[in-house]
Design a protein around this motif. Structure first.
Motif, PDB file in Angstrom:
ATOM      1  N   UNK A 203       0.453   7.161  -6.544  1.00  0.00           N
ATOM      2  CA  UNK A 203      -0.563   8.072  -6.038  1.00  0.00           C
ATOM      3  C   UNK A 203      -1.890   7.397  -5.780  1.00  0.00           C
ATOM      4  N   UNK A 204      -1.868   6.082  -5.511  1.00  0.00           N
ATOM      5  CA  UNK A 204      -3.098   5.323  -5.295  1.00  0.00           C
ATOM      6  C   UNK A 204      -3.185   4.937  -3.825  1.00  0.00           C
ATOM      7  N   UNK A 205      -4.288   5.304  -3.180  1.00  0.00           N
ATOM      8  CA  UNK A 205      -4.530   4.901  -1.799  1.00  0.00           C
ATOM      9  C   UNK A 205      -5.581   3.798  -1.805  1.00  0.00           C
TER      10      UNK A 205
ATOM     11  N   UNK B  77       0.833  -1.213   0.000  1.00  0.00           N
ATOM     12  CA  UNK B  77       0.000   0.000   0.000  1.00  0.00           C
ATOM     13  C   UNK B  77       0.863   1.256   0.000  1.00  0.00           C
ATOM     14  N   UNK B  78       1.890   1.273   0.830  1.00  0.00           N
ATOM     15  CA  UNK B  78       2.782   2.441   0.897  1.00  0.00           C
ATOM     16  C   UNK B  78       3.476   2.649  -0.441  1.00  0.00           C
TER      17      UNK B  78
ATOM     18  N   UNK C 241     -11.386  -2.013  -0.561  1.00  0.00           N
ATOM     19  CA  UNK C 241     -10.839  -2.351  -1.878  1.00  0.00           C
ATOM     20  C   UNK C 241      -9.887  -3.541  -1.778  1.00  0.00           C
ATOM     21  N   UNK C 242      -9.080  -3.538  -0.749  1.00  0.00           N
ATOM     22  CA  UNK C 242      -8.141  -4.642  -0.543  1.00  0.00           C
ATOM     23  C   UNK C 242      -8.888  -5.953  -0.311  1.00  0.00           C
TER      24      UNK C 242
END
Length: 87
Positions: A60-62, A52-53, A67-68
């Protein structure tokens, strides 16, 4: 490296022997591979956080928890379908 004995039911031992033989390896190597490649829950969480980091920093995707979880379900379904097709 010292060896350790692991007690399992005969059915499990027999199943491991079949799997090992089909892979051209030994039960010992099969168990060692499993231990070396299987992640603990904590290791999976750490890996997910690093991913994720990385995605946030480089793309630029959080990714949200929802979603995960949805992607995890899709992946499990895809693997199950692949296994069914192979059977």
């Amino acid at each position: 490296m010292s060896d350790a004995m692991i007690r399992v039911p005969a059915e499990v031992r027999d199943r491991l022997a079949v799997i090992a033989e089909s892979r051209g390896t030994s039960i010992r190597s099969l168990v060692q591979e499993f231990a070396e490649t299987t992640l603990t829950a904590e290791e999976r969480r750490e890996r997910a956080e690093r991913a994720r980091a990385y995605m946030a920093e480089h793309f630029g995707v959080d990714v949200t928890d929802d979603e995960s979880a949805a992607m995890g379900r899709k992946l499990r379904e895809a693997f199950a379908q692949q296994e069914d097709a192979a059977a």
